[in-house]
Design a protein around this motif. Structure first.
Motif, PDB file in Angstrom:
ATOM      1  N   ALA A 187       1.018  -1.213   0.110  1.00  0.00           N
ATOM      2  CA  ALA A 187       0.267   0.051  -0.157  1.00  0.00           C
ATOM      3  C   ALA A 187       1.064   1.197  -0.215  1.00  0.00           C
ATOM      4  N   LEU A 188       2.266   1.496   1.337  1.00  0.00           N
ATOM      5  CA  LEU A 188       2.694   2.532   1.089  1.00  0.00           C
ATOM      6  C   LEU A 188       3.370   2.988  -0.464  1.00  0.00           C
ATOM      7  N   LEU A 189       3.566   1.543  -1.250  1.00  0.00           N
ATOM      8  CA  LEU A 189       4.635   1.709  -2.428  1.00  0.00           C
ATOM      9  C   LEU A 189       4.073   2.560  -3.683  1.00  0.00           C
ATOM     10  N   ARG A 190       2.066   1.635  -3.333  1.00  0.00           N
ATOM     11  CA  ARG A 190       1.514   2.205  -4.195  1.00  0.00           C
ATOM     12  C   ARG A 190       1.472   4.755  -4.130  1.00  0.00           C
ATOM     13  N   ILE A 191       1.246   4.412  -2.776  1.00  0.00           N
ATOM     14  CA  ILE A 191       0.675   5.787  -2.113  1.00  0.00           C
ATOM     15  C   ILE A 191       2.073   6.591  -2.755  1.00  0.00           C
ATOM     16  N   LEU A 192       3.296   6.387  -2.670  1.00  0.00           N
ATOM     17  CA  LEU A 192       4.258   6.565  -3.002  1.00  0.00           C
ATOM     18  C   LEU A 192       4.511   7.040  -4.304  1.00  0.00           C
ATOM     19  N   GLU A 193       3.542   6.526  -5.503  1.00  0.00           N
ATOM     20  CA  GLU A 193       4.837   6.240  -6.285  1.00  0.00           C
ATOM     21  C   GLU A 193       3.113   7.427  -6.944  1.00  0.00           C
ATOM     22  N   LEU A 194       2.119   8.022  -6.110  1.00  0.00           N
ATOM     23  CA  LEU A 194       1.262   8.806  -6.942  1.00  0.00           C
ATOM     24  C   LEU A 194       1.874  10.956  -6.578  1.00  0.00           C
ATOM     25  N   PRO A 195       1.731  12.181  -7.578  1.00  0.00           N
ATOM     26  CA  PRO A 195       2.244  12.976  -6.725  1.00  0.00           C
ATOM     27  C   PRO A 195       1.389  13.720  -6.020  1.00  0.00           C
ATOM     28  N   ILE A 196       2.321  13.326  -4.420  1.00  0.00           N
ATOM     29  CA  ILE A 196       2.006  13.241  -3.376  1.00  0.00           C
ATOM     30  C   ILE A 196       2.845  13.655  -2.372  1.00  0.00           C
ATOM     31  N   LEU A 197       3.018  14.840  -1.407  1.00  0.00           N
ATOM     32  CA  LEU A 197       4.018  14.215  -0.442  1.00  0.00           C
ATOM     33  C   LEU A 197       3.570  13.163   0.727  1.00  0.00           C
ATOM     34  N   VAL A 198       3.908  12.311   0.714  1.00  0.00           N
ATOM     35  CA  VAL A 198       3.314  11.273   2.015  1.00  0.00           C
ATOM     36  C   VAL A 198       3.791  11.541   3.375  1.00  0.00           C
ATOM     37  N   VAL A 199       3.076  11.823   3.932  1.00  0.00           N
ATOM     38  CA  VAL A 199       3.622  11.391   5.834  1.00  0.00           C
ATOM     39  C   VAL A 199       3.536  10.605   6.451  1.00  0.00           C
ATOM     40  N   LEU A 200       4.315   9.534   6.817  1.00  0.00           N
ATOM     41  CA  LEU A 200       4.493   8.301   7.619  1.00  0.00           C
ATOM     42  C   LEU A 200       4.488   8.865   8.769  1.00  0.00           C
ATOM     43  N   ASP A 201       3.232   8.949  10.201  1.00  0.00           N
ATOM     44  CA  ASP A 201       4.015   8.514  11.412  1.00  0.00           C
ATOM     45  C   ASP A 201       3.893   7.606  11.918  1.00  0.00           C
ATOM     46  N   GLU A 202       5.213   7.068  12.247  1.00  0.00           N
ATOM     47  CA  GLU A 202       5.597   6.076  12.976  1.00  0.00           C
ATOM     48  C   GLU A 202       5.888   5.972  14.295  1.00  0.00           C
ATOM     49  N   ALA A 203       5.062   6.844  15.189  1.00  0.00           N
ATOM     50  CA  ALA A 203       4.941   7.357  16.629  1.00  0.00           C
ATOM     51  C   ALA A 203       4.894   5.632  17.708  1.00  0.00           C
ATOM     52  N   TYR A 204       4.235   4.615  16.776  1.00  0.00           N
ATOM     53  CA  TYR A 204       3.820   3.387  18.087  1.00  0.00           C
ATOM     54  C   TYR A 204       4.633   2.235  17.771  1.00  0.00           C
ATOM     55  N   ILE A 205       5.914   2.625  15.644  1.00  0.00           N
ATOM     56  CA  ILE A 205       6.617   1.451  14.957  1.00  0.00           C
ATOM     57  C   ILE A 205       6.999   0.085  15.692  1.00  0.00           C
ATOM     58  N   GLU A 206       7.775   1.062  17.439  1.00  0.00           N
ATOM     59  CA  GLU A 206       8.234  -0.144  17.873  1.00  0.00           C
ATOM     60  C   GLU A 206       7.693  -1.207  17.981  1.00  0.00           C
ATOM     61  N   PHE A 207       6.716  -1.016  18.407  1.00  0.00           N
ATOM     62  CA  PHE A 207       5.325  -1.992  19.283  1.00  0.00           C
ATOM     63  C   PHE A 207       4.879  -2.989  17.976  1.00  0.00           C
ATOM     64  N   SER A 208       5.410  -2.867  16.610  1.00  0.00           N
ATOM     65  CA  SER A 208       5.232  -3.323  16.308  1.00  0.00           C
ATOM     66  C   SER A 208       5.218  -4.776  15.689  1.00  0.00           C
ATOM     67  N   GLY A 209       6.727  -4.677  16.381  1.00  0.00           N
ATOM     68  CA  GLY A 209       7.678  -5.770  15.379  1.00  0.00           C
ATOM     69  C   GLY A 209       8.100  -5.796  13.734  1.00  0.00           C
TER      70      GLY A 209
END
Ligand code: PMP
Length: 370
Positions: A187-209
Motif C-alpha cells: 500500500a505504501l509503495l502504491r501511494i508513494l507512486e502518486l504525485p503527493i507528499l506522504v507523511v508516515l507517522d510511526e509514533a508506535y512502530i517499535e510495538f509492531s515488531g
C-alpha cells in the motif's frame, strides 16, 4: 494630523477568520487534573487513555535530568548530540533528521511549510485527529478518504482523490491510532507512486515488531517519516520527537522550525534513553506480551469486541446495550481512565499497561458485566 482615533473593537476582530470558525483540539488530561476530577490520588488512578508507557524511561534519564550543567543556556537548536545518538538507533544518517517538541511539533511544521491557504491534505479516518485539526488550523482543506471496515486504506479512493482534488499531502499513521493496524509495504509503495507528499507517522512502530520505513526517505523524494520518544522510551512528558526527511527538502523545514523547541532537558533525557537500548527492548517486549494477554482477555468480555493491534493500545467495539460513553464513565468512577471518541461513539481505546493494570481493568469489567 490625520485622525487616528481608535474605534472600539472587540479583541476577537484581530483573530484570523478560519480560526474563529474551527473547533478546539481536546487534549488528554494529566494525573494532577484527573486526580481532582475523580477524587482519587494520582497513584490510585490507572491511566489507559493516552498510550503512554507506564514503565517510564530508563534510570539514566532521571540521572541526566538531575545533572544538567547548563539549564541557563539555550539548547542546541540543531540537537547535534541527540541526532548523532539516533544514527545508530535508527540506522539513518543524522543529516536527514530534525528533532522537535514531539511529533506534534513536526506535524505542525510540515503543515506550515507545505500548505498554502486552501491546499488540500488527504486524511484517512478513523485516525489521529491531529491531522485534521492541524490542516484546518493552517487554513488547509481536508479531503477525507475513510478506511475500510477492517481499517485498511482504501487505495482506489485515495488514488481517485489525488487525481480529482490534487491534494498536496497525505498523512498516514502506521500503526494507526486508534485501531493499531499497519500500512503494508504494498500500500505504501502504491501511494508513494502518486504525485503527493506522504507523511508516515510511526509514533508506535517499535510495538509492531516490523522494521521502520525511516530509511526509505533516502530513496523516495516524497516521503517524510515521523517518530517519537513519547511511547517506547516513556518520555511523553518531556516532548521529544523526530522526523526523517529527504535531503532535497530538509533545509526548508530547518529554516522554518522554532529553533529552541527541544529543550535542554528534553535533549538530555532523550540522549540518556538511547544509552540504555536493552531497557527499551525489555519494556517494548513486556508491552507486546501484555497486549497479547489483554487482547485474549478482552475477547472474553461479553460486551466488547477488541481489534488486533500492532501498537500499545487496543480498540474495542462496545455492544449497543452497554454504550461506549457509559463504559468510559463507569470505569472512570472506578479509577480506570480509557479513551472514548465523540465521533467514533461505539468504540473505546484502551492503552496496554502493566499486567496489574490489565488485571484491575478485567476485575472492573467483570463487575460491570453482572
Ligand atoms: N502520532 C500519533 C499517531 C499519536 O497517536 C501521537 C500521540 N498520541 C503522536 C503522534 C504524538 O506524538 P508526540 O508525543 O511525539 O507529540
Amino acid at each position: 494630523m490625520a485622525d487616528n482615533k481608535k474605534a472600539v473593537v472587540s479583541g476577537d476582530s484581530y483573530i484570523r477568520a478560519h480560526l474563529k470558525n474551527m473547533g478546539s483540539y481536546t487534549a488528554i488530561l494529566p494525573f494532577e487534573v484527573l486526580s481532582v476530577q475523580l477524587g482519587r490520588k494520582p497513584e490510585e488512578i490507572i491511566k489507559l487513555d493516552a498510550n503512554e508507557n507506564p514503565y517510564g524511561p530508563p534510570p539514566e534519564v532521571s540521572k541526566a535530568l538531575g545533572a544538567l550543567k547548563f539549564p541557563h543556556v539555550y539548547p542546541d537548536a540543531e540537537c547535534r548530540q541527540l541526532r548523532a545518538g539516533l544514527e545508530s538507533y535508527i540506522g539513518l544518517e543524522s543529516q536527514h533528521l530534525i528533532v522537535g517538541c514531539g511529533a506534534y511539533e513536526l506535524l505542525d511544521l510540515i503543515m506550515r511549510c507545505v500548505l498554502d491557504p486552501n491546499d488540500k491534505i488527504v486524511d484517512c479516518p478513523p485516525t489521529f485527529p491531529m491531522y485534521q485539526f492541524g490542516t484546518t488550523l493552517h487554513a488547509g482543506q481536508v479531503i477525507e478518504v475513510p478506511r475500510k471496515p477492517d481499517f485498511s486504506l482504501d487505495l482506489e479512493r485515495i488514488s481517485e482523490a489525488v487525481s480529482k482534488d490534487k491534494p498536496k499531502c497525505i498523512i498516514l499513521a502506521s500503526p494507526n491510532n486508534p485501531d493499531g493496524s499497519l500500512v503494508t509495504d504494498e500500500a505504501l509503495l502504491r501511494i508513494l507512486e502518486l504525485p503527493i507528499l506522504v507523511v508516515l507517522d510511526e509514533a508506535y512502530i517499535e510495538f509492531s515488531g516490523m522494521e521502520s520505513r525511516i530509511k526509505w526517505v533516502k530513496k523516495h523524494e516524497n516521503l517524510i517519516v515521523l517518530r517519537t520518544f513519547s511511547k517506547v522510551a516513556g518520555l511523553a512528558g518531556l516532548r521529544v520527537g523526530y522526523g526523517a526527511f529527504p535531503l532535497s527538502m530538509i533545509d526548508y523545514f530547518r529554516k522554518a522550525k522554532q529553533p529552541f523547541s527541544a529543550s535542554v532537558a528534553a535533549q538530555a533525557a532523550a540522549c540518556a534513553a538511547l544509552q540504555n537500548a536493552s531497557y527499551l527492548e525489555k519494556v517494548k517486549n513486556a508491552l507486546i506480551k501484555e497486549r497479547r494477554r489483554m487482547y485474549e482477555l478482552l475477547k472474553g468480555v461479553p460486551f466488547l469486541k477488541p481489534f488486533p493491534s500492532y501498537a500499545n493500545f487496543l480498540l474495542c467495539e462496545v455492544a449497543p446495550g452497554k454504550g461506549a460513553k457509559q463504559l468510559k464513565d463507569e470505569l472512570a468512577r472506578m479509577g480506570i481512565v480509557i479513551r472514548y471518541y465523540g465521533d467514533l461513539n461505539t468504540f473505546v481505546r484502551i492503552t496496554v499497561g502493566k499486567p496489574e493494570h490489565t488485571d484491575a481493568l478485567m476485575e472492573c469489567l467483570r463487575r460491570l458485566a453482572n
